[in-house]
Design a protein around this motif. Structure first.
Motif, PDB file in Angstrom:
ATOM      1  N   ASN A  80       0.813  -1.219   0.000  1.00 42.58           N
ATOM      2  CA  ASN A  80       0.000   0.000   0.000  1.00 42.58           C
ATOM      3  C   ASN A  80       0.840   1.259   0.000  1.00 42.58           C
ATOM      4  O   ASN A  80       1.989   1.267   0.422  1.00 42.58           O
ATOM      5  CB  ASN A  80      -0.889   0.016   1.255  1.00 42.58           C
ATOM      6  CG  ASN A  80      -0.084  -0.057   2.534  1.00 42.58           C
ATOM      7  OD1 ASN A  80       0.406  -1.133   2.899  1.00 42.58           O
ATOM      8  ND2 ASN A  80       0.084   1.061   3.217  1.00 42.58           N
ATOM      9  N   GLN A  81       0.192   2.337  -0.476  1.00 41.19           N
ATOM     10  CA  GLN A  81       0.749   3.665  -0.273  1.00 41.19           C
ATOM     11  C   GLN A  81       0.887   3.881   1.236  1.00 41.19           C
ATOM     12  O   GLN A  81      -0.053   3.645   1.991  1.00 41.19           O
ATOM     13  CB  GLN A  81      -0.151   4.727  -0.893  1.00 41.19           C
ATOM     14  CG  GLN A  81      -1.621   4.655  -0.436  1.00 41.19           C
ATOM     15  CD  GLN A  81      -2.417   5.902  -0.785  1.00 41.19           C
ATOM     16  OE1 GLN A  81      -1.973   7.024  -0.580  1.00 41.19           O
ATOM     17  NE2 GLN A  81      -3.630   5.705  -1.300  1.00 41.19           N
ATOM     18  N   ARG A  82       2.052   4.318   1.656  1.00 46.56           N
ATOM     19  CA  ARG A  82       2.291   4.474   3.094  1.00 46.56           C
ATOM     20  C   ARG A  82       1.911   5.872   3.570  1.00 46.56           C
ATOM     21  O   ARG A  82       1.699   6.784   2.774  1.00 46.56           O
ATOM     22  CB  ARG A  82       3.758   4.215   3.405  1.00 46.56           C
ATOM     23  CG  ARG A  82       4.227   2.806   3.095  1.00 46.56           C
ATOM     24  CD  ARG A  82       5.722   2.675   3.301  1.00 46.56           C
ATOM     25  NE  ARG A  82       6.445   3.616   2.460  1.00 46.56           N
ATOM     26  CZ  ARG A  82       7.735   3.908   2.604  1.00 46.56           C
ATOM     27  NH1 ARG A  82       8.443   3.335   3.558  1.00 46.56           N
ATOM     28  NH2 ARG A  82       8.322   4.752   1.792  1.00 46.56           N
ATOM     29  N   ALA A 133       5.532  16.687   7.876  1.00 48.07           N
ATOM     30  CA  ALA A 133       4.120  16.459   7.547  1.00 48.07           C
ATOM     31  C   ALA A 133       3.910  15.209   6.704  1.00 48.07           C
ATOM     32  O   ALA A 133       2.773  14.734   6.568  1.00 48.07           O
ATOM     33  CB  ALA A 133       3.558  17.677   6.813  1.00 48.07           C
ATOM     34  N   TYR A 134       4.969  14.669   6.144  1.00 53.27           N
ATOM     35  CA  TYR A 134       4.907  13.437   5.350  1.00 53.27           C
ATOM     36  C   TYR A 134       4.383  12.269   6.170  1.00 53.27           C
ATOM     37  O   TYR A 134       3.597  11.449   5.677  1.00 53.27           O
ATOM     38  CB  TYR A 134       6.335  13.183   4.854  1.00 53.27           C
ATOM     39  CG  TYR A 134       6.630  11.931   4.096  1.00 53.27           C
ATOM     40  CD1 TYR A 134       5.698  11.302   3.282  1.00 53.27           C
ATOM     41  CD2 TYR A 134       7.914  11.389   4.158  1.00 53.27           C
ATOM     42  CE1 TYR A 134       6.039  10.166   2.563  1.00 53.27           C
ATOM     43  CE2 TYR A 134       8.261  10.256   3.447  1.00 53.27           C
ATOM     44  CZ  TYR A 134       7.317   9.654   2.656  1.00 53.27           C
ATOM     45  OH  TYR A 134       7.656   8.530   1.936  1.00 53.27           O
ATOM     46  N   PHE A 135       4.777  12.179   7.414  1.00 53.27           N
ATOM     47  CA  PHE A 135       4.485  10.997   8.218  1.00 53.27           C
ATOM     48  C   PHE A 135       3.084  11.086   8.847  1.00 53.27           C
ATOM     49  O   PHE A 135       2.476  12.142   8.914  1.00 53.27           O
ATOM     50  CB  PHE A 135       5.579  10.801   9.256  1.00 53.27           C
ATOM     51  CG  PHE A 135       6.942  10.679   8.636  1.00 53.27           C
ATOM     52  CD1 PHE A 135       7.246   9.593   7.830  1.00 53.27           C
ATOM     53  CD2 PHE A 135       7.908  11.663   8.811  1.00 53.27           C
ATOM     54  CE1 PHE A 135       8.484   9.484   7.216  1.00 53.27           C
ATOM     55  CE2 PHE A 135       9.144  11.563   8.204  1.00 53.27           C
ATOM     56  CZ  PHE A 135       9.433  10.476   7.406  1.00 53.27           C
ATOM     57  N   SER A 136       2.591   9.940   9.318  1.00 51.31           N
ATOM     58  CA  SER A 136       1.157   9.793   9.608  1.00 51.31           C
ATOM     59  C   SER A 136       0.685  10.478  10.883  1.00 51.31           C
ATOM     60  O   SER A 136      -0.471  10.885  10.980  1.00 51.31           O
ATOM     61  CB  SER A 136       0.809   8.301   9.710  1.00 51.31           C
ATOM     62  OG  SER A 136       1.272   7.573   8.618  1.00 51.31           O
ATOM     63  N   THR A 163      -3.371   3.115   8.650  1.00 52.24           N
ATOM     64  CA  THR A 163      -2.924   3.396   7.300  1.00 52.24           C
ATOM     65  C   THR A 163      -3.665   2.448   6.354  1.00 52.24           C
ATOM     66  O   THR A 163      -4.504   1.649   6.781  1.00 52.24           O
ATOM     67  CB  THR A 163      -1.395   3.259   7.219  1.00 52.24           C
ATOM     68  OG1 THR A 163      -0.973   2.082   7.924  1.00 52.24           O
ATOM     69  CG2 THR A 163      -0.715   4.464   7.864  1.00 52.24           C
ATOM     70  N   VAL A 164      -3.370   2.524   5.069  1.00 43.49           N
ATOM     71  CA  VAL A 164      -4.203   1.827   4.088  1.00 43.49           C
ATOM     72  C   VAL A 164      -4.162   0.309   4.257  1.00 43.49           C
ATOM     73  O   VAL A 164      -5.153  -0.380   3.998  1.00 43.49           O
ATOM     74  CB  VAL A 164      -3.792   2.254   2.662  1.00 43.49           C
ATOM     75  CG1 VAL A 164      -4.488   1.417   1.604  1.00 43.49           C
ATOM     76  CG2 VAL A 164      -4.109   3.741   2.454  1.00 43.49           C
ATOM     77  N   SER A 183       6.232  -2.522   9.091  1.00 44.79           N
ATOM     78  CA  SER A 183       6.824  -1.582   8.132  1.00 44.79           C
ATOM     79  C   SER A 183       5.955  -0.349   7.977  1.00 44.79           C
ATOM     80  O   SER A 183       6.465   0.777   7.878  1.00 44.79           O
ATOM     81  CB  SER A 183       7.047  -2.260   6.769  1.00 44.79           C
ATOM     82  OG  SER A 183       5.838  -2.463   6.074  1.00 44.79           O
ATOM     83  N   ASN A 184       4.641  -0.539   7.954  1.00 42.57           N
ATOM     84  CA  ASN A 184       3.743   0.611   7.892  1.00 42.57           C
ATOM     85  C   ASN A 184       3.704   1.371   9.216  1.00 42.57           C
ATOM     86  O   ASN A 184       3.700   2.603   9.237  1.00 42.57           O
ATOM     87  CB  ASN A 184       2.328   0.147   7.509  1.00 42.57           C
ATOM     88  CG  ASN A 184       2.130   0.042   6.013  1.00 42.57           C
ATOM     89  OD1 ASN A 184       2.152   1.029   5.295  1.00 42.57           O
ATOM     90  ND2 ASN A 184       1.935  -1.181   5.529  1.00 42.57           N
ATOM     91  N   ALA A 185       3.695   0.633  10.319  1.00 45.60           N
ATOM     92  CA  ALA A 185       3.648   1.284  11.628  1.00 45.60           C
ATOM     93  C   ALA A 185       4.852   2.192  11.838  1.00 45.60           C
ATOM     94  O   ALA A 185       4.747   3.266  12.451  1.00 45.60           O
ATOM     95  CB  ALA A 185       3.587   0.230  12.735  1.00 45.60           C
TER      96      ALA A 185
END
Length: 503
Positions: A80-82, A133-136, A163-164, A183-185
């Motif tokens: 997924n897009q991260r 601002a890139y990060f979640s 995330t997605v 990896s997403n976390a």
């Protein structure tokens, strides 16, 4: 019956599903684009229901196109897009707002506040990231603060976030499983990459209730199964979902970069260069970040990463906003029709600059225009800009890792461009290795799922599946390439901090 593994590849502009056989070959695929929403300059949103519906439809169509018994599908992997964040009602499954996309810069002010509070060192030490601002994390805080009633509902336990990857797995399992892979976390700015868990101090600093967050899991293990009675997926009920990774670590895995020091770049909407670091992260001094690449069994592998926010999106800009080209291949043809860009340099900082600059306030800039500048020169300048940005990431990566890159493995949509890959080899002064199977992101997700399901025995077997389609070697004069990079950096200086911070 030959085993098949399905990969859901949910990207920034489209949702795809690809089925692979045991030889790593594509059996079938399907793809659907979805809406891009730009409420204000620098803001980017997606409708989470568009993401789910297009991904679900792509999976159903890929299975139908394969002409196989659905029982042949041994596992489903997700990539997924991260960093894109979704907030939804745990009971109804309805999103409470649009998703805030990774490219969105609306939380730049929140990031400035966190920096002013002296949190930069804590964030870097615990998460491997920079405050940006890139990060979640700041995106989630913005949703809680700005969607009416969201914070109160979150504190009452009525909402879930993720995330997605979390959103897709939750929907595929009929709301039974709320997880995120490590990896997403590790891209949220809320996750401690050393303990592999959510960090209470960072959650407090960003004012994020921890009960909202999904459970962190490894990248190759069973999370749940496809629920019965999902419209369009009824024949797939019971198939295990057992692989998940963000798009860039999935591509690193799919490229077979299993040894420390091996690196790849994905040319998509943005560009993402990752190097396998082995079992210990590196604290970057050159504007890069460290993340968890994957956790398989008891082994955790880390990656050093540089992110370019706008790469393929610059080609889309030429097509969709300026109307200078009708397709990406036309960009290549025009770029090849001139010997160089005629002195034109384009810095595609449409949503700020990522690594190694991390300038949230930079904006796109074109310099060097003359009366003789034509659209072919602009096309060449766009391709040059992609290669220059990757070259800067590679230089930073070599400095942080303490060793030069030996080669760069490449994938993603724009990697099919021979002229771009040759420009890249020239400015890097390195071999650029394009695989025969360029769908490495989707294959990485499939490989992680297939390992968990026993389709493949281990990384050695997966490495043997990779074949090079073409290796591009440097051809252009090295001094000329270095001069171009110096001019590129001058153009970047003109693009930086173009927008004044609020307040």
């Amino acid at each position: 019956m030959e085993p098949i593994v399905a990969a859901l590849d949910q990207g920034t502009t489209s949702s795809r599903a690809i089925l692979f056989n045991r030889a790593g070959e594509i059996v079938s695929r399907a793809q659907h684009p979805f809406r891009q929403i730009y409420p204000q300059p620098g803001w980017v949103e997606h409708d989470p229901l568009d993401i789910w519906q297009t991904e679900k439809r792509a999976l159903a169509e890929a299975v139908d196109a394969a002409h196989i018994d659905p029982k042949a599908i041994q596992a489903v992997g997700v990539t997924n897009q991260r960093e894109t964040v979704i907030l939804w009602d745990r009971r109804t499954g309805q999103p409470v707002s649009n998703a805030i996309v990774w490219q969105c810069r609306r939380t730049a002010g929140i990031c400035d506040e966190l920096k002013a509070q002296g949190l930069a060192g804590t964030v870097a030490e615990k998460t491997g990231l920079l405050i940006d601002a890139y990060f979640s994390g700041t995106k989630l805080r913005w949703l809680l603060d700005n969607v009416p009633g969201a914070r109160a509902r979150a504190e009452r336990g009525e909402l879930l976030c993720g995330t997605v990857d979390s959103w897709l797995i939750w929907n595929l399992t009929g709301g039974a499983v709320h997880v995120t892979d490590v990896s997403n976390a590790s891209r949220t700015m809320l996750f401690n990459i050393h303990t592999l868990d959510w960090d209470p101090e960072l959650c407090r600093a960003l004012n994020v209730p921890m009960q909202l967050l999904p459970r962190p899991v490894g990248n190759s293990e069973q999370y749940g199964v496809i629920a019965p009675n999902i419209p369009g997926l009824e024949d797939l009920a019971g198939i295990p979902i057992c692989g998940s990774a963000g798009d860039q670590p999935a591509a690193l895995f799919g490229q077979g970069c299993f040894r420390p020091g091996q690196a790849k770049n994905t040319y998509g909407t943005g560009c993402f260069t990752l190097m396998n670091l082995g079992n210990a992260p590196v604290r970057s001094k050159a504007g890069l970040v460290s993340s968890v690449a994957w956790r398989v069994g008891a082994e955790t592998v880390y990656a050093l990463e540089g992110s370019v926010f706008n790469a393929g999106s610059a080609i889309q800009w030429l097509r969709d906003e300026l109307g200078l080209i009708g397709s990406a291949p036309e960009c290549d043809r025009l770029a090849q029709s001139v010997p160089d860009s005629g002195g034109v340099l384009l810095v595609p900082a449409f949503t700020g600059l990522g690594a190694p600059y991390w300038d949230m306030y930079a904006r796109g800039t074109v310099v060097g225009l003359t009366r003789g500048t034509g659209r072919a020169h602009l096309c060449r300048a766009v391709l040059d800009s992609i290669a220059f940005q990757v070259a800067e990431l590679a230089a930073a990566m070599s400095a942080d890792a303490g060793r030069p890159l030996e080669a760069l493995r490449v994938d993603g949509g724009a990697s099919v461009s021979d002229i771009l890959m040759q420009i890249q080899a020239d400015v890097l002064r390195l071999p650029v290795d394009r695989p025969a199977q360029v769908e490495t992101t989707a294959f990485g997700a499939a490989a992680l799922a297939g390992l968990a399901a026993g389709v493949w025995s281990g990384q050695d077997e997966l490495s043997a599946l990779r074949r090079s389609q073409h290796v591009f070697l440097p051809q252009r004069d090295e001094d000329a390439c270095r001069a171009d990079l110096r001019q590129w950096r001058r153009a970047v200086d003109r693009a930086r901090s173009w927008v004044e911070p609020e307040g």
